[in-house]
Design a protein around this motif. Structure first.
Motif, short mmCIF file in Angstrom:
data_model
loop_
_atom_site.label_atom_id
_atom_site.label_comp_id
_atom_site.label_asym_id
_atom_site.label_seq_id
_atom_site.Cartn_x
_atom_site.Cartn_y
_atom_site.Cartn_z
N GLU A 63 0.77 -1.24 0.13
CA GLU A 63 -0.03 -0.12 -0.10
C GLU A 63 0.88 1.15 -0.02
O GLU A 63 1.79 1.47 0.78
N GLY A 64 0.44 2.21 -0.90
CA GLY A 64 1.42 3.51 -0.99
C GLY A 64 2.37 3.28 -1.94
O GLY A 64 2.81 4.37 -2.45
N ASP A 65 2.69 2.16 -2.50
CA ASP A 65 3.66 2.13 -3.79
C ASP A 65 3.06 2.37 -5.05
O ASP A 65 1.78 2.45 -5.18
N ALA A 91 -7.19 -1.85 -5.34
CA ALA A 91 -7.91 -2.61 -4.18
C ALA A 91 -6.56 -2.66 -3.03
O ALA A 91 -7.27 -2.53 -1.81
N LYS A 92 -5.45 -2.66 -3.62
CA LYS A 92 -4.24 -2.78 -2.49
C LYS A 92 -3.76 -1.56 -2.17
O LYS A 92 -2.86 -1.43 -1.12
N GLY A 93 -4.38 -0.41 -2.63
CA GLY A 93 -3.88 1.02 -2.34
C GLY A 93 -2.48 1.24 -3.23
O GLY A 93 -1.67 2.05 -2.70
N VAL A 94 -2.26 0.63 -4.16
CA VAL A 94 -1.11 0.90 -5.23
C VAL A 94 -1.46 1.75 -6.35
O VAL A 94 -2.50 1.16 -7.00
N THR A 108 -2.53 6.80 -11.68
CA THR A 108 -3.81 6.78 -11.18
C THR A 108 -3.59 7.32 -9.56
O THR A 108 -4.52 7.07 -8.86
N THR A 109 -2.50 7.95 -9.17
CA THR A 109 -2.52 8.56 -7.98
C THR A 109 -3.01 10.07 -8.11
O THR A 109 -3.16 10.67 -7.18
N SER A 110 -3.03 10.40 -9.38
CA SER A 110 -3.97 11.58 -9.63
C SER A 110 -5.19 11.70 -10.00
O SER A 110 -5.72 10.60 -10.42
N ALA A 111 -5.94 12.68 -9.78
CA ALA A 111 -7.58 12.70 -10.25
C ALA A 111 -7.60 12.22 -11.59
O ALA A 111 -8.62 11.80 -11.94
N ASP A 112 -7.11 12.92 -12.60
CA ASP A 112 -7.20 12.87 -13.86
C ASP A 112 -6.84 11.50 -14.32
O ASP A 112 -7.60 10.79 -14.90
#
Length: 196
Positions: A63-65, A91-94, A108-112
């Motif tokens: 998670e976080g990676d 689902a894993k927070g990656v 996928t860490t950004s809204a766009d």
């Protein structure tokens, strides 16, 4: 170069090359430059389901990676495969980031990036539904024409009778299989009536 850390974890790279493809170093260089702390690499065609390093990287990520790939086509064999993998990451927070190509803005860490993948996921779901509908329609049509789906039987009724005669003469399953040109398990199933 210091390793880049995503919001709460590390950038981890995944590279894939086919046996004919010689761009492995290009992918490794791009992933290293992006700050990946570790790079997993498969040597297999995109159609090959056996990608042990992809399995390894998906297991390794925490998670976080953020999983980084050089181009989008390095990760998935199809749109459905790609969306399935990215959904599993989410689902894993990656996170997921594409470094080059037309879709290099995918992160996928950004809204766009999340919006883009929601659109892609909807398209993949639509594609799955179309495939299912076509499969059902094809089965219905085949049934209407008297066709039966599935693999053809390895042994027809004449071969089963021959096997029964040979078994009655005391022949082993292996000897019968050799005589009929089929597998020993096939003979065993035909003579004992077991499935599988």
């Amino acid at each position: 170069m210091p390793k880049i850390i995503s919001p709460t974890g590390y950038f981890i790279g995944y590279a894939r090359i086919s046996t004919e493809d010689q761009e492995a170093q290009l992918q490794r260089d791009a992933l290293t430059e992006a700050g990946c702390a570790r790079i997993f690499e498969d040597k297999a065609s995109g159609k090959n389901a056996d990608r042990p390093e992809l399995t390894a990287v998906l297991d390794y990520l925490r998670e976080g990676d953020t999983l980084c790939v050089w181009k989008l086509d390095r990760l998935g064999r199809s749109l459905i495969d790609l969306v399935t993998i990215v959904d599993g990451l989410r689902a894993k927070g990656v996170g997921f980031k594409v470094l080059t190509g037309a879709l290099s803005s995918v992160d996928t860490t950004s809204a766009d990036g999340r919006l883009f993948f929601q659109i892609i996921a909807s398209m993949a779901e639509f594609e799955r539904a179309l495939i299912k509908d076509r499969t059902i329609a094809g089965l219905v049509e085949a049934k209407a024409q008297g066709k039966v789906g599935g693999r053809p039987r390895a042994m027809d009724s004449k071969m089963v009778k021959q096997a029964q005669v040979l078994k009655g003469e005391g022949k082993s399953y292996g000897a019968i299989a050799k005589a009929l040109g089929v597998g020993q398990a096939t003979v065993y199933r035909a003579l004992t009536g077991t499935a599988g």
